[in-house]
Scaffold this motif. Structure first.
Motif, PDB file in Angstrom:
ATOM      1  N   ILE A  70      37.456 -13.499 -39.283  1.00  0.00           N
ATOM      2  CA  ILE A  70      36.424 -12.877 -40.113  1.00  0.00           C
ATOM      3  C   ILE A  70      36.595 -11.360 -40.048  1.00  0.00           C
ATOM      4  CG2 ILE A  70      34.707 -14.718 -39.814  1.00  0.00           C
ATOM      5  CD1 ILE A  70      33.306 -12.899 -37.771  1.00  0.00           C
ATOM      6  N   ILE A  71      36.141 -10.678 -41.089  1.00  0.00           N
ATOM      7  CA  ILE A  71      36.112  -9.214 -41.099  1.00  0.00           C
ATOM      8  C   ILE A  71      34.665  -8.812 -41.328  1.00  0.00           C
ATOM      9  CG2 ILE A  71      36.888  -7.126 -42.274  1.00  0.00           C
ATOM     10  CD1 ILE A  71      39.428  -8.635 -43.036  1.00  0.00           C
ATOM     11  N   PRO A  72      34.002  -8.312 -40.307  1.00  0.00           N
ATOM     12  CA  PRO A  72      32.560  -8.037 -40.411  1.00  0.00           C
ATOM     13  C   PRO A  72      32.229  -7.009 -41.493  1.00  0.00           C
ATOM     14  CG  PRO A  72      33.293  -7.978 -38.113  1.00  0.00           C
ATOM     15  CD  PRO A  72      34.520  -8.008 -38.963  1.00  0.00           C
ATOM     16  N   ASP A  73      31.238  -7.348 -42.319  1.00  0.00           N
ATOM     17  CA  ASP A  73      30.764  -6.410 -43.341  1.00  0.00           C
ATOM     18  C   ASP A  73      30.209  -5.144 -42.711  1.00  0.00           C
ATOM     19  OD1 ASP A  73      31.471  -8.220 -45.279  1.00  0.00           O
ATOM     20  OD2 ASP A  73      29.433  -8.923 -45.675  1.00  0.00           O
ATOM     21  N   VAL A  74      29.714  -5.247 -41.476  1.00  0.00           N
ATOM     22  CA  VAL A  74      29.103  -4.100 -40.822  1.00  0.00           C
ATOM     23  C   VAL A  74      30.134  -3.000 -40.551  1.00  0.00           C
ATOM     24  CG1 VAL A  74      29.445  -4.894 -38.436  1.00  0.00           C
ATOM     25  CG2 VAL A  74      27.485  -3.455 -38.998  1.00  0.00           C
ATOM     26  N   GLY A  98      39.432  -4.935 -56.439  1.00  0.00           N
ATOM     27  CA  GLY A  98      39.685  -5.710 -57.648  1.00  0.00           C
ATOM     28  C   GLY A  98      40.990  -6.471 -57.617  1.00  0.00           C
ATOM     29  N   SER A  99      42.051  -5.852 -57.083  1.00  0.00           N
ATOM     30  CA  SER A  99      43.355  -6.513 -57.062  1.00  0.00           C
ATOM     31  C   SER A  99      43.336  -7.769 -56.209  1.00  0.00           C
ATOM     32  CB  SER A  99      44.433  -5.539 -56.559  1.00  0.00           C
ATOM     33  OG  SER A  99      44.114  -5.072 -55.258  1.00  0.00           O
ATOM     34  N   LEU A 100      42.741  -7.684 -55.026  1.00  0.00           N
ATOM     35  CA  LEU A 100      42.681  -8.871 -54.173  1.00  0.00           C
ATOM     36  C   LEU A 100      41.720  -9.908 -54.733  1.00  0.00           C
ATOM     37  CD1 LEU A 100      42.862  -8.002 -50.366  1.00  0.00           C
ATOM     38  CD2 LEU A 100      44.626  -8.744 -51.937  1.00  0.00           C
ATOM     39  N   LEU A 101      40.683  -9.440 -55.424  1.00  0.00           N
ATOM     40  CA  LEU A 101      39.744 -10.382 -56.034  1.00  0.00           C
ATOM     41  C   LEU A 101      40.448 -11.215 -57.110  1.00  0.00           C
ATOM     42  CD1 LEU A 101      36.777 -11.284 -56.053  1.00  0.00           C
ATOM     43  CD2 LEU A 101      36.365  -9.598 -57.847  1.00  0.00           C
ATOM     44  N   ILE A 102      41.275 -10.562 -57.901  1.00  0.00           N
ATOM     45  CA  ILE A 102      42.034 -11.271 -58.929  1.00  0.00           C
ATOM     46  C   ILE A 102      43.012 -12.262 -58.301  1.00  0.00           C
ATOM     47  CG2 ILE A 102      43.767 -10.983 -60.746  1.00  0.00           C
ATOM     48  CD1 ILE A 102      42.429  -8.302 -61.413  1.00  0.00           C
ATOM     49  N   ILE A 103      43.699 -11.813 -57.242  1.00  0.00           N
ATOM     50  CA  ILE A 103      44.642 -12.693 -56.552  1.00  0.00           C
ATOM     51  C   ILE A 103      43.911 -13.894 -55.965  1.00  0.00           C
ATOM     52  CG2 ILE A 103      46.215 -12.874 -54.583  1.00  0.00           C
ATOM     53  CD1 ILE A 103      46.926  -9.928 -55.064  1.00  0.00           C
ATOM     54  N   ALA A 104      42.749 -13.641 -55.352  1.00  0.00           N
ATOM     55  CA  ALA A 104      41.983 -14.724 -54.727  1.00  0.00           C
ATOM     56  C   ALA A 104      41.534 -15.754 -55.763  1.00  0.00           C
ATOM     57  CB  ALA A 104      40.769 -14.152 -53.989  1.00  0.00           C
ATOM     58  N   GLY A 111      36.433 -13.092 -48.652  1.00  0.00           N
ATOM     59  CA  GLY A 111      35.857 -11.874 -49.192  1.00  0.00           C
ATOM     60  C   GLY A 111      36.026 -10.692 -48.270  1.00  0.00           C
ATOM     61  N   GLY A 112      36.207 -10.957 -46.978  1.00  0.00           N
ATOM     62  CA  GLY A 112      36.394  -9.871 -46.024  1.00  0.00           C
ATOM     63  C   GLY A 112      37.645  -9.068 -46.306  1.00  0.00           C
ATOM     64  N   ASP A 113      38.737  -9.746 -46.689  1.00  0.00           N
ATOM     65  CA  ASP A 113      39.980  -9.048 -47.018  1.00  0.00           C
ATOM     66  C   ASP A 113      39.792  -8.162 -48.239  1.00  0.00           C
ATOM     67  OD1 ASP A 113      41.449 -10.320 -44.969  1.00  0.00           O
ATOM     68  OD2 ASP A 113      41.720 -12.090 -46.216  1.00  0.00           O
ATOM     69  N   LEU A 159      48.861 -23.930 -42.366  1.00  0.00           N
ATOM     70  CA  LEU A 159      48.615 -23.088 -41.207  1.00  0.00           C
ATOM     71  C   LEU A 159      47.825 -21.849 -41.627  1.00  0.00           C
ATOM     72  CD1 LEU A 159      49.159 -22.449 -38.192  1.00  0.00           C
ATOM     73  CD2 LEU A 159      51.234 -21.271 -38.939  1.00  0.00           C
ATOM     74  N   ALA A 160      46.655 -21.633 -41.013  1.00  0.00           N
ATOM     75  CA  ALA A 160      45.772 -20.514 -41.375  1.00  0.00           C
ATOM     76  C   ALA A 160      46.140 -19.279 -40.569  1.00  0.00           C
ATOM     77  CB  ALA A 160      44.318 -20.900 -41.132  1.00  0.00           C
ATOM     78  N   ILE A 161      46.509 -18.220 -41.260  1.00  0.00           N
ATOM     79  CA  ILE A 161      46.869 -16.962 -40.620  1.00  0.00           C
ATOM     80  C   ILE A 161      46.011 -15.855 -41.233  1.00  0.00           C
ATOM     81  CG2 ILE A 161      48.698 -15.289 -40.171  1.00  0.00           C
ATOM     82  CD1 ILE A 161      50.703 -17.532 -40.512  1.00  0.00           C
ATOM     83  N   PRO A 162      45.248 -15.121 -40.438  1.00  0.00           N
ATOM     84  CA  PRO A 162      44.408 -14.052 -40.989  1.00  0.00           C
ATOM     85  C   PRO A 162      45.252 -12.952 -41.613  1.00  0.00           C
ATOM     86  CG  PRO A 162      44.443 -13.956 -38.586  1.00  0.00           C
ATOM     87  CD  PRO A 162      45.120 -15.230 -38.967  1.00  0.00           C
ATOM     88  N   PHE A 163      44.820 -12.473 -42.766  1.00  0.00           N
ATOM     89  CA  PHE A 163      45.573 -11.463 -43.507  1.00  0.00           C
ATOM     90  C   PHE A 163      45.156 -10.051 -43.122  1.00  0.00           C
ATOM     91  CE2 PHE A 163      46.712  -9.524 -47.818  1.00  0.00           C
ATOM     92  CZ  PHE A 163      48.081  -9.551 -47.569  1.00  0.00           C
TER      93      PHE A 163
END
Length: 263
Positions: A124-128, A161-167, A181-183, A227-231
């Motif tokens: 996770i990437i904390p919003d805080v 925006g770029s990562l949102l489009i990719i996601a 959404g954290g990324d 395999l889940a790898i954090p980005f």
């Protein structure tokens, strides 16, 4: 010369001290706990850590990685984070000196250290961290001519925006969620601090290194593509690389891709 070395020494110490606080953030933020109260204590026996047992790196070595009270092993992550943040602070000070740019990038790199270790452990990437980071980076852009508020604002929009489009594209094609959404918010923060020109570089380097590491781990562990790898850590690595060598790498690449005079 000795005066300069003294400044370098204190820059490293300052970074390591902040790294000690980052360890608190790394442990407590994912749990939703306060980073101020209660004071630092042993997670096993509750022993309140004295100031002389909380000296970055040195105390860990002196205590041989164990709690003074209950002798429980202390995670190696603590001195690693302190050393890493100390070195980053030192190198930033060497490159930028006692300037507002140094202060801004010190805050930025320290945030990335915390995000990296949190994402590695909890994915996770904390919003805080990321959301205030977007605001701080944008506000600071008004005082940094090399950045500028337009550059920062476009960086926020392009990064997020770029990562949102990719996601959304990945989810549409595979019917699976491949990026959190954290990324997206993290890359928007990077755009705020570094400007829009950093975004293509960061995405390319993070994707390249992430792919190499991911494929290597899958082959080593004999896992499939699930395999889940954090980005986040790869984005952080690419952002730090851009801070120190981004322009040089881009110019080097362009020189290779340019027309060959002898061709």
């Amino acid at each position: 010369m000795s005066g300069i070395l003294t400044f370098y020494f204190f820059a490293f110490i300052f970074g390591a001290v902040v790294g000690s606080f980052l360890n608190v953030c790394i442990y407590r933020l994912p749990k939703g706990e306060s980073v101020v109260f209660p004071p630092s204590h042993c997670l096993q026996c509750g022993y309140k850590i004295r100031f002389y047992d909380n000296i970055p790196i040195v105390s860990y070595l002196f205590l041989r990685g164990r709690c003074r009270s209950c002798d429980t092993s202390i995670s190696l992550q603590y001195p690693v984070v302190e050393l890493l943040n100390g070195l980053l602070t030192l190198f930033l000070f060497i490159k930028f000196g006692p300037t507002l740019t140094f202060l801004l990038l010190f805050l930025f790199s320290s945030a990335l250290v915390a995000i990296t270790f949190i994402d590695l452990e909890h994915q996770i990437i904390p919003d805080v961290i990321s959301l205030p980071g977007i605001v701080i980076g944008f506000v600071a852009s008004f005082f940094l001519p090399w950045l500028g508020w337009k550059n920062s604002l476009i960086g926020i929009l392009l990064g997020g925006g770029s990562l949102l489009i990719i996601a959304y594209g990945y989810q549409f094609l595979t019917k699976k969620e491949g990026m959190g959404g954290g990324d997206i918010k993290l890359l928007a923060m990077m755009g705020a601090f570094l400007g829009w020109r950093s975004i293509p570089f960061i995405i390319f380097i993070a994707s390249l290194v992430g792919s190499v590491v991911g494929i290597t781990l899958m082959l080593a562990q004999k896992k499939d593509s699930k395999l889940a790898i954090p980005f986040g850590p790869f984005l952080a690595f690419a952002a730090i690389l851009y801070v120190f060598y981004g322009r040089e790498i881009i110019w080097w690449y362009l020189s290779l891709a340019g027309p060959n005079p002898g061709g």
